[in-house]
Write an enzyme that holds these catalytic residues in place. Structure first.
Site, PDB file in Angstrom:
ATOM      1  CG  HIS A   4      -8.630   0.194  -2.256  1.00  0.00           C
ATOM      2  ND1 HIS A   4      -7.869  -0.914  -1.932  1.00  0.00           N
ATOM      3  CD2 HIS A   4      -9.229   0.590  -1.087  1.00  0.00           C
ATOM      4  CE1 HIS A   4      -7.998  -1.172  -0.643  1.00  0.00           C
ATOM      5  NE2 HIS A   4      -8.818  -0.290  -0.110  1.00  0.00           N
ATOM      6  CG  ASP A  63     -13.520   6.469  -0.260  1.00  0.00           C
ATOM      7  OD1 ASP A  63     -13.504   6.391   0.988  1.00  0.00           O
ATOM      8  OD2 ASP A  63     -12.520   6.247  -0.967  1.00  0.00           O
ATOM      9  NE  ARG A 118     -10.382  -5.317   1.245  1.00  0.00           N
ATOM     10  CZ  ARG A 118      -9.501  -4.352   1.515  1.00  0.00           C
ATOM     11  NH1 ARG A 118      -9.922  -3.197   1.970  1.00  0.00           N
ATOM     12  NH2 ARG A 118      -8.212  -4.532   1.302  1.00  0.00           N
ATOM     13  NE  ARG A 154      -3.782   0.608   2.135  1.00  0.00           N
ATOM     14  CZ  ARG A 154      -4.963   0.692   2.743  1.00  0.00           C
ATOM     15  NH1 ARG A 154      -5.122   1.479   3.790  1.00  0.00           N
ATOM     16  NH2 ARG A 154      -5.984  -0.019   2.312  1.00  0.00           N
ATOM     17  CD  GLN A 206     -13.057  -1.925   0.383  1.00  0.00           C
ATOM     18  OE1 GLN A 206     -12.208  -1.914   1.274  1.00  0.00           O
ATOM     19  NE2 GLN A 206     -14.274  -2.415   0.592  1.00  0.00           N
ATOM     20  CB  CYS A 256     -13.926   1.218   0.963  1.00  0.00           C
ATOM     21  SG  CYS A 256     -13.327   2.924   1.027  1.00  0.00           S
TER      22      CYS A 256
HETATM   23  N1  NVA Z   1      -9.962   6.655  -0.838  1.00  0.00           N
HETATM   24  C1  NVA Z   1      -9.516   6.263   0.468  1.00  0.00           C
HETATM   25  C2  NVA Z   1      -9.742   4.800   0.679  1.00  0.00           C
HETATM   26  C3  NVA Z   1      -9.331   4.295   2.049  1.00  0.00           C
HETATM   27  C4  NVA Z   1      -9.530   2.822   2.187  1.00  0.00           C
HETATM   28  C5  NVA Z   1      -8.051   6.616   0.628  1.00  0.00           C
HETATM   29  O1  NVA Z   1      -7.295   6.416  -0.329  1.00  0.00           O
HETATM   30  O2  NVA Z   1      -7.666   7.117   1.680  1.00  0.00           O
HETATM   31  N1   CP Z   2     -11.076  -0.087   3.229  1.00  0.00           N
HETATM   32  C1   CP Z   2      -9.791  -0.138   3.538  1.00  0.00           C
HETATM   33  O1   CP Z   2      -8.903  -0.402   2.692  1.00  0.00           O
HETATM   34  O2   CP Z   2      -9.531   0.062   4.847  1.00  0.00           O
HETATM   35  P1   CP Z   2      -8.108   0.265   5.534  1.00  0.00           P
HETATM   36  O3   CP Z   2      -7.564   1.595   5.097  1.00  0.00           O
HETATM   37  O4   CP Z   2      -8.396   0.212   7.015  1.00  0.00           O
HETATM   38  O5   CP Z   2      -7.192  -0.858   5.097  1.00  0.00           O
END
Ligand code: NVA
Ligand code: CP
Length: 302
Positions: free
Chosen positions: A130, A221, A289, A103, A133, A261
């Site tokens: 992502h 989101d 997930r 990530r 997800q 998510c």
């Molecule tokens: N769009 C959000 C998703 C978190 C799971 C982010 O990138 O922070």
């Molecule tokens: N939805 C999701 O990816 O959550 P986290 O940021 O907690 O991993």
């Protein structure tokens, strides 16, 4: 000749058949159809350059449940955090572990890691995508509405971010209809949008109500994703009117569900009434997930 290494980085790179296989395998995982310790002796490196609760814990728990092991690597305690290159990290980790989940911020970093690594790489979220997800979200929709994804309409409301881009890729591959309502200046990636529009019924509309009309899945989101914290106040202004509230959900299909998510900001992108209400499936979605990442791990290194 050996098979080329496989990764899970971008839904757009997988065939509809392969995506359907992953969704079907997720169903088998969830219903207890995978027995024993298929990943015994296998090790996964999890590189987290951004925060995580669901992705980290579901992946680590999933590896353990399948008989394997996961090693968490954060910027705070790794040489990557002190500037060691992706190239060198990929080559070193490939000699220790059977797969790498990462990530990070720049999507190109994951592409480069996968290029340099000799083991499968899984995208645990980038600024662009992502995919794990959205696979879990699709599985949640299938649990609710059945396997006929082509008859499904999904409404994306809010930021044209990594989640929106992954929904577009999924629509392009699996043929469901996608309606997006994003504030001006916050549209999804233009190439991903154009490709999806050429392959599936994808419509950009002005208002959340238009997007939600008759939708089976209404999803949104946060307004400011990880790395955009300093844009929070500008985004609060730009996203005014883009909250998924009861009036938006009232436009959805009579059995329409709400997905997010998580983490969520109640009172911003979604009202508490909706996310904590009877049409919300967000915690089932979060549970899924776990089942999805186990399916991906089995597919890549099982
Ligand atoms: N769009 C959000 C998703 C978190 C799971 C982010 O990138 O922070
Ligand atoms: N939805 C999701 O990816 O959550 P986290 O940021 O907690 O991993």
């Amino acid at each position: 000749m050996s098979n080329p290494k496989r990764d899970f980085i971008d839904i757009a790179q997988h065939s509809p058949d392969h995506l359907r296989h992953l969704l079907e395998l997720t169903g088998r995982v969830k219903s207890g159809g995978i027995r024993g310790r298929p990943l015994a002796g296998r090790c996964l490196a999890m590189v987290f350059r951004k925060s995580s609760t669901r992705t980290r814990v579901s992946t680590e728990a999933g590896m353990v449940q399948l008989g394997g092991h996961a090693i968490m690597i954060s910027d705070r305690d790794s040489q990557m955090g002190r500037g060691e290159s992706v190239r060198d990290t990929a080559q070193v980790l490939s000699r220790y572990v059977d797969a790498i989940l990462i990530r990070t911020f720049a999507h190109e970093e994951v592409v480069e890691l996968a290029h340099q690594a000799t083991v499968p790489v899984i995208n645990g979220l980038t600024d662009l995508l992502h995919p794990c997800q959205v696979l879990a979200d699709l599985f949640t929709a299938i649990e609710e509405f059945g396997n006929d994804l082509e008859s499904l309409t999904v409404a994306w409301i809010g930021d044209g971010n990594n989640m929106a881009n992954s929904w577009l890729n999924a629509a392009a591959r699996l043929g469901f209809s996608l309606r997006l309502a994003c504030p001006g200046g916050y549209e999804p990636d233009s190439h991903i949008l154009a490709r999806a529009q050429s392959l599936a019924v994808v419509q950009s509309v002005e208002t959340p109500a238009e997007a939600a009309e008759g939708a089976h899945v209404v999803t949104t989101d946060v307004w400011a994703s990880m790395g955009q914290e300093d844009e929070q106040s500008a985004r609060e202004l730009a996203f005014r009117g883009f909250q998924v509230d009861a009036s938006v959900m009232a436009r959805a299909h009579s059995s329409g569900i709400f997905l997010h998510c998580l983490p969520a900001h109640r009172g911003e992108e979604v009202s508490a009434e909706v996310i904590d209400g009877p049409r919300s499936r967000v915690f089932r979605e979060a549970e899924n997930r776990l089942h999805v990442i186990k399916a991906i791990l089995l597919d890549l290194i099982g």
